[in-house]
Design a protein around this motif. Structure first.
Motif, mmCIF file in Angstrom:
data_model
loop_
_atom_site.group_PDB
_atom_site.id
_atom_site.type_symbol
_atom_site.label_atom_id
_atom_site.label_comp_id
_atom_site.label_asym_id
_atom_site.label_seq_id
_atom_site.Cartn_x
_atom_site.Cartn_y
_atom_site.Cartn_z
ATOM 1 N N HIS A 1 29.818 33.747 36.829
ATOM 2 C CA HIS A 1 30.341 33.954 38.177
ATOM 3 C C HIS A 1 31.628 33.168 38.385
ATOM 4 N N GLU A 2 31.659 31.924 37.933
ATOM 5 C CA GLU A 2 32.843 31.091 38.109
ATOM 6 C C GLU A 2 34.030 31.644 37.333
ATOM 7 N N VAL A 3 33.774 32.152 36.130
ATOM 8 C CA VAL A 3 34.847 32.739 35.334
ATOM 9 C C VAL A 3 35.384 33.996 36.006
ATOM 10 N N ALA A 4 34.470 34.835 36.504
ATOM 11 C CA ALA A 4 34.879 36.112 37.102
ATOM 12 C C ALA A 4 35.669 35.922 38.386
ATOM 13 N N THR A 5 35.467 34.808 39.065
ATOM 14 C CA THR A 5 36.110 34.620 40.368
ATOM 15 C C THR A 5 37.127 33.484 40.365
ATOM 16 N N THR A 6 37.533 33.029 39.186
ATOM 17 C CA THR A 6 38.465 31.904 39.124
ATOM 18 C C THR A 6 39.773 32.224 39.836
ATOM 19 N N ASP A 7 40.380 31.192 40.401
ATOM 20 C CA ASP A 7 41.670 31.368 41.080
ATOM 21 C C ASP A 7 42.843 30.996 40.184
ATOM 22 N N GLY A 8 42.558 30.772 38.892
ATOM 23 C CA GLY A 8 43.616 30.448 37.944
ATOM 24 C C GLY A 8 43.791 31.545 36.912
ATOM 25 N N ASP A 9 44.650 31.300 35.938
ATOM 26 C CA ASP A 9 44.881 32.236 34.843
ATOM 27 C C ASP A 9 44.002 31.850 33.662
ATOM 28 N N ILE A 10 43.214 32.800 33.170
ATOM 29 C CA ILE A 10 42.349 32.503 32.043
ATOM 30 C C ILE A 10 43.174 32.423 30.766
ATOM 31 N N GLY B 1 40.801 37.480 40.246
ATOM 32 C CA GLY B 1 40.118 36.424 39.520
ATOM 33 C C GLY B 1 40.498 36.493 38.061
ATOM 34 N N GLU B 2 39.625 37.034 37.240
ATOM 35 C CA GLU B 2 39.818 36.884 35.800
ATOM 36 C C GLU B 2 40.963 37.702 35.212
ATOM 37 N N THR B 3 41.355 38.822 35.817
ATOM 38 C CA THR B 3 42.468 39.602 35.249
ATOM 39 C C THR B 3 43.550 39.888 36.289
ATOM 40 N N THR B 4 43.760 38.969 37.202
ATOM 41 C CA THR B 4 44.827 39.136 38.186
ATOM 42 C C THR B 4 46.173 39.311 37.479
ATOM 43 N N GLY B 5 46.887 40.362 37.853
ATOM 44 C CA GLY B 5 48.192 40.611 37.273
ATOM 45 C C GLY B 5 48.179 41.330 35.941
ATOM 46 N N PHE B 6 47.006 41.703 35.445
ATOM 47 C CA PHE B 6 46.910 42.368 34.143
ATOM 48 C C PHE B 6 47.375 43.822 34.236
ATOM 49 N N THR B 7 48.123 44.243 33.229
ATOM 50 C CA THR B 7 48.461 45.649 33.040
ATOM 51 C C THR B 7 47.448 46.254 32.069
ATOM 52 N N PRO B 8 47.388 47.593 31.965
ATOM 53 C CA PRO B 8 46.488 48.203 30.979
ATOM 54 C C PRO B 8 46.750 47.697 29.566
ATOM 55 N N GLU B 9 48.028 47.502 29.228
ATOM 56 C CA GLU B 9 48.360 47.047 27.882
ATOM 57 C C GLU B 9 47.794 45.662 27.596
ATOM 58 N N MET B 10 47.789 44.814 28.604
ATOM 59 C CA MET B 10 47.291 43.454 28.406
ATOM 60 C C MET B 10 45.806 43.449 28.090
ATOM 61 N N HIS B 11 45.053 44.393 28.654
ATOM 62 C CA HIS B 11 43.627 44.483 28.332
ATOM 63 C C HIS B 11 43.430 44.734 26.835
ATOM 64 N N LEU B 12 44.219 45.626 26.260
ATOM 65 C CA LEU B 12 44.121 45.906 24.832
ATOM 66 C C LEU B 12 44.564 44.703 24.013
#
Length: 338
Positions: free
Chosen positions: A175-184, A252-263
């Motif tokens: 839960h903490e990882v999924a809702t973090t307010d920082g960049d993973i 939270g965990e992927t704020t600002g992520f583009t589709p490419e970043m997921h890959l």
């Protein structure tokens, strides 16, 4: 009159589709969406589910009884229920939560059922198989690992003082990882080398297709690549490998992520993992050319399709996604795509 268990289970088995053997990996709502779509076209479907949930009903049962957190496993079983009265009713039972002023408050009925069978039968896989038989589930549900896991993340946040390096701290718990307010920055599992479920490894080795995503990227998808035996099985399997991308970034965990970043994240955690197919929602590809190039670098063809519900919310439509799977996974190849 309600049909007996044996009759219902037999009916489901006899009605198995003549489609590919598919293993879907993930957890939570993302995996449930994938399973709801895949059960419409897969001949044999197996869900391999994360076991790192530490909140709510699952977290309480995990802490009190020392069991695997059952919540994501329950959601996968509910997603595999059929569309008839039997399936819809049992899906509702599994997902039902008690409301009270006592200890049962917010416990999911399905969690209690699963844990009861684990205690009675003494085995995680056997217990889940029995629940699946009761439901007439159109597929099998297996845990990713045989011990409860904890997700830890290194998280970066802006420095308190101008000009200072950004602050890096450790966040623990799904839960903490999924809702973090920082960049993973990075994620890991505790324990670091957990024992994988043997039946899950067998299913991956025997599959025609394995599917990763959609779902919470760092807390539901990437954890599979952090279990060494699962990661090695995904790399060495003769199955073709597909990734279903999320419809949007997750706060939270992927704020600002583009589709490419997921890959690119998948490639970072499993450099030897080659892909065959990437499925993306048409409206979620701001730079389709770039996404196609990144997918190709990982060995995959990109399929862009209408797989969202179409109401403006970031949810996959099971029928549309199922159609996309049928036209790619179900055809034995990729394309032609209309």
């Amino acid at each position: 009159m309600t049909e007996p268990l044996t009759s219902t289970a037999g009916r489901v088995a006899r009605g198995r589709l003549a489609g590919p053997k598919v293993v879907a990996l993930g957890g939570g709502h993302g995996l449930a969406a994938s399973l709801s779509a895949l059960r419409r076209m897969a001949g044999r479907l197996t869900a391999v589910v994360t076991v790192a949930d530490d909140g709510g009903s699952s977290g309480r049962l995990r802490e009190e009884l020392g069991v695997l957190p059952p919540g994501d496993l329950r959601m996968a079983l509910a997603a595999l229920c059929g569309d008839d009265d039997w399936g819809r009713t049992w899906a509702r039972v599994l997902q039902h939560r008690f409301l009270s002023g006592g200890e049962l408050h917010n416990h999911a009925a399905g969690n209690l059922l699963i844990v009861a069978l684990w205690e009675l039968l003494g085995g995680h896989v056997e217990g889940l198989d029995w629940v699946g038989r009761l439901l007439g589930a159109q597929g099998r549900v297996l845990p990713m690992a045989l011990v409860p896991l904890t997700i830890e993340a290194l998280v970066g946040r802006p420095a308190a003082q101008p000009g200072a390096p950004r602050e890096i701290s450790t966040v623990s718990g799904q839960h903490e990882v999924a809702t973090t307010d920082g960049d993973i920055v990075a994620v890991g599992l505790v324990p670091e080398n957990p024992p994988a479920c043997p039946e899950a490894l067998e299913a991956i080795a025997d599959a025609d297709w394995v599917v990763l995503g959609p779902g919470s990227w760092f807390s539901s998808v990437v954890p599979h690549l952090l279990v060494p035996e699962i990661r090695d099985a995904l790399v060495t399997t003769s199955a073709r490998r597909a990734v279903t991308l999320n419809l949007s970034e997750e706060g939270g965990e992927t704020t600002g992520f583009t589709p490419e970043m997921h890959l690119e994240v998948l490639g970072a955690y499993a450099p030897d993992l080659r892909l065959d197919l990437v499925i993306a929602e048409r409206t979620s590809c701001p730079d389709e050319k770039l996404l196609r190039r990144i997918a190709a670098e990982m060995g995959a063809e990109l399929v862009v399709a209408d797989v969202a519900v179409g109401d403006g919310t970031a949810r996959h439509d099971p029928v549309r996604l199922g159609r996309a799977y049928a036209q790619t996974l179900g055809s034995g190849g990729i394309g032609p795509w209309g």
